[in-house]
Design an enzyme around this catalytic site. Structure first.
Site, PDB file in Angstrom:
ATOM      1  N   ARG A   1      -1.208  -6.141  26.155  1.00 46.17           N
ATOM      2  CA  ARG A   1       0.259  -6.128  26.031  1.00 46.17           C
ATOM      3  C   ARG A   1       0.722  -6.612  24.652  1.00 46.17           C
ATOM      4  O   ARG A   1       1.719  -6.123  24.109  1.00 46.17           O
ATOM      5  CB  ARG A   1       0.862  -7.018  27.119  1.00 46.17           C
ATOM      6  CG  ARG A   1       2.379  -6.981  27.159  1.00 46.17           C
ATOM      7  CD  ARG A   1       2.892  -7.650  28.417  1.00 46.17           C
ATOM      8  NE  ARG A   1       4.328  -7.546  28.550  1.00 46.17           N
ATOM      9  CZ  ARG A   1       5.143  -8.590  28.711  1.00 46.17           C
ATOM     10  NH1 ARG A   1       4.636  -9.821  28.748  1.00 46.17           N
ATOM     11  NH2 ARG A   1       6.435  -8.406  28.842  1.00 46.17           N
TER      12      ARG A   1
ATOM     13  N   HIS B   1       3.518  -4.821  22.279  1.00 40.89           N
ATOM     14  CA  HIS B   1       4.744  -5.485  21.812  1.00 40.89           C
ATOM     15  C   HIS B   1       4.755  -5.656  20.292  1.00 40.89           C
ATOM     16  O   HIS B   1       5.823  -5.790  19.701  1.00 40.89           O
ATOM     17  CB  HIS B   1       4.937  -6.829  22.525  1.00 40.89           C
ATOM     18  CG  HIS B   1       5.490  -6.673  23.906  1.00 40.89           C
ATOM     19  ND1 HIS B   1       6.343  -7.578  24.483  1.00 40.89           N
ATOM     20  CD2 HIS B   1       5.327  -5.691  24.832  1.00 40.89           C
ATOM     21  CE1 HIS B   1       6.670  -7.174  25.704  1.00 40.89           C
ATOM     22  NE2 HIS B   1       6.054  -6.029  25.939  1.00 40.89           N
TER      23      HIS B   1
ATOM     24  N   ASN C   1       9.637 -11.160  25.195  1.00 39.39           N
ATOM     25  CA  ASN C   1       8.430 -11.894  24.796  1.00 39.39           C
ATOM     26  C   ASN C   1       8.417 -13.345  25.279  1.00 39.39           C
ATOM     27  O   ASN C   1       7.356 -13.882  25.618  1.00 39.39           O
ATOM     28  CB  ASN C   1       8.302 -11.902  23.263  1.00 39.39           C
ATOM     29  CG  ASN C   1       8.036 -10.508  22.700  1.00 39.39           C
ATOM     30  OD1 ASN C   1       7.528  -9.637  23.404  1.00 39.39           O
ATOM     31  ND2 ASN C   1       8.381 -10.307  21.431  1.00 39.39           N
TER      32      ASN C   1
ATOM     33  N   HIS D   1      -0.451  -1.191  33.407  1.00 38.90           N
ATOM     34  CA  HIS D   1      -0.051  -2.068  34.514  1.00 38.90           C
ATOM     35  C   HIS D   1      -1.028  -2.003  35.690  1.00 38.90           C
ATOM     36  O   HIS D   1      -0.709  -2.448  36.783  1.00 38.90           O
ATOM     37  CB  HIS D   1       1.391  -1.754  34.954  1.00 38.90           C
ATOM     38  CG  HIS D   1       2.426  -2.153  33.940  1.00 38.90           C
ATOM     39  ND1 HIS D   1       3.777  -1.916  34.101  1.00 38.90           N
ATOM     40  CD2 HIS D   1       2.306  -2.797  32.744  1.00 38.90           C
ATOM     41  CE1 HIS D   1       4.438  -2.374  33.038  1.00 38.90           C
ATOM     42  NE2 HIS D   1       3.571  -2.911  32.207  1.00 38.90           N
TER      43      HIS D   1
END
Ligand code: HEM
Ligand code: NAG
Length: 319
Positions: A63, A67, A95, A194
């Protein structure tokens, strides 16, 4: 309309090829071959140790790359700490109290500084760590392209607007990925990330209490650890079936209305993403192959190359 002559046309074709390479920022998997030959085993070893200690860390490192890349390109900007005079990305809504793995990147950076000082960018470390994490948890591999440089800035406001919301609908998700140069197909494949990791109660509460396109038994069982008020930070696995294994169960869950986030279930809700979700739920290798392709695409978002940016000495601080 005027068309080009033969030589002129060949020149134009050559230019187009050169430009499309430049758009990919001349990243290459052999970038550190001479300057830091042990980069691959050094990162792989550190990721293996971190994941052995805590399986979830593999999800967190994956992740982290996402990001980083979605906010002005894969440039390590997410790693920059706030200072009294500078607000970076770490405390942006998507975040704060959520993105993890910074300490693992620090460990890898210090080992690489020991092996080949001042050479490997933090952005490249994050890209390799994401791939090695997926492999460590049983997922596909892909050739990580390298040569990204680190930003000398970070953007709190871009992090707040460009990272997709878990409450978004399908058309918003598609257009946010398209704005990054990624297709709807890439978005549906990348959402398969996910299949590992966790989300907090506050993120999925409205889904498990208020939505109707959800399996009743699944909603009830998720409510046990996510009360209708309180417990905001209680975590639950994004893939209820195999939370620490990178497989295609995420898509099987969606087909049985067991997506944890609103933004997960919109991928299988009678819309344009249904067919691809159905394919991945039946064919793990189609998912693995498309996920690997999409990760390479995501890793190519707007890198700094050449003499742009810098190679940070400490991933948390601009030099
Ligand atoms: C499609 C749009 C996406 C949305 C709206 C979204 C949103 C979220 C949210 C809200 C969480 C839980 C955060 C928390 O509760 O603290 C999460 C976790 C996670 N996301 Fe996404 N995400 C998206 C796409 C992606 C992509 C493209 C990747 C990677 C390729 C990814 C990888 C992950 C991982 C691995 C976790 C678990 C992290 C952990 O356990 O530390 N997500 N995501
Ligand atoms: C999706 O969400 C956006 C932003 O909230 C909204 O403008 C749009 O109308 C929604 N689209 C659909 C199809 O519901």
């Amino acid at each position: 309309m005027k068309t080009c002559g033969l030589i002129e046309c060949l020149n134009i074709i050559a230019l187009v090829i050169l430009c499309s390479r430049a758009a990919h920022g001349q990243l290459s998997s052999t970038f550190y071959e001479d300057s830091c030959p042990y980069i691959w085993p050094i990162v792989r070893e550190a990721v293996a140790q971190a994941v052995e200690k805590e399986k979830r860390m593999g999800a967190s490192l994956l992740r982290l790359h996402f990001h980083d890349c979605f906010v002005n390109g894969c440039d390590g900007s997410i790693l920059v700490d706030d200072t009294p005079t500078f607000k970076g990305e770490k405390n942006a809504g998507p975040n704060a109290n959520s993105v993890r793995g910074y300490e693992v990147i620090d460990i890898i950076k210090s080992r690489l500084e020991f092996a080949c000082s001042g050479v490997v960018s933090c952005a490249d470390i994050v890209a390799i760590a994401a791939r090695d994490s997926v492999v460590e948890l049983g997922g596909p591999t892909w050739p990580v392209q390298l040569g990204r440089r680190d930003s000398r800035t970070a953007s709190l406001s871009s992090a707040n607007t460009l990272l997709p919301s878990p409450f978004a609908n399908l058309s918003t998700l598609i257009s946010q990925f398209q704005a990054q140069g990624l297709s709807a197909k890439d978005m549906i494949a990348l959402s398969g990330a996910h299949t590992i990791g966790q989300a907090r109660c506050t993120i999925f509460r409205s889904r498990i209490y208020k939505e109707s396109n959800i399996d009743t038994a699944f909603a009830t069982s998720m409510q046990a650890n996510c009360p209708s008020s309180g417990g905001d930070n209680n975590p639950s696995p994004l893939d209820v079936a195999t939370p620490t294994f990178f497989d295609n169960n995420y898509y099987k869950n969606l087909r049985s209305l067991r997506g944890l986030l609103h933004s997960d279930q919109v991928l299988f809700n009678g819309g344009s993403a249904d067919a691809q979700v159905a394919t991945y739920s039946m064919d793990p290798y189609a998912f693995f192959s498309d996920f690997a392709t999409a990760m390479v695409n995501m890793g190519n978002i707007n890198p700094l190359t050449g003499t742009s940016g810098e190679v940070r000495k400490n991933c948390r601080k601009i030099n």
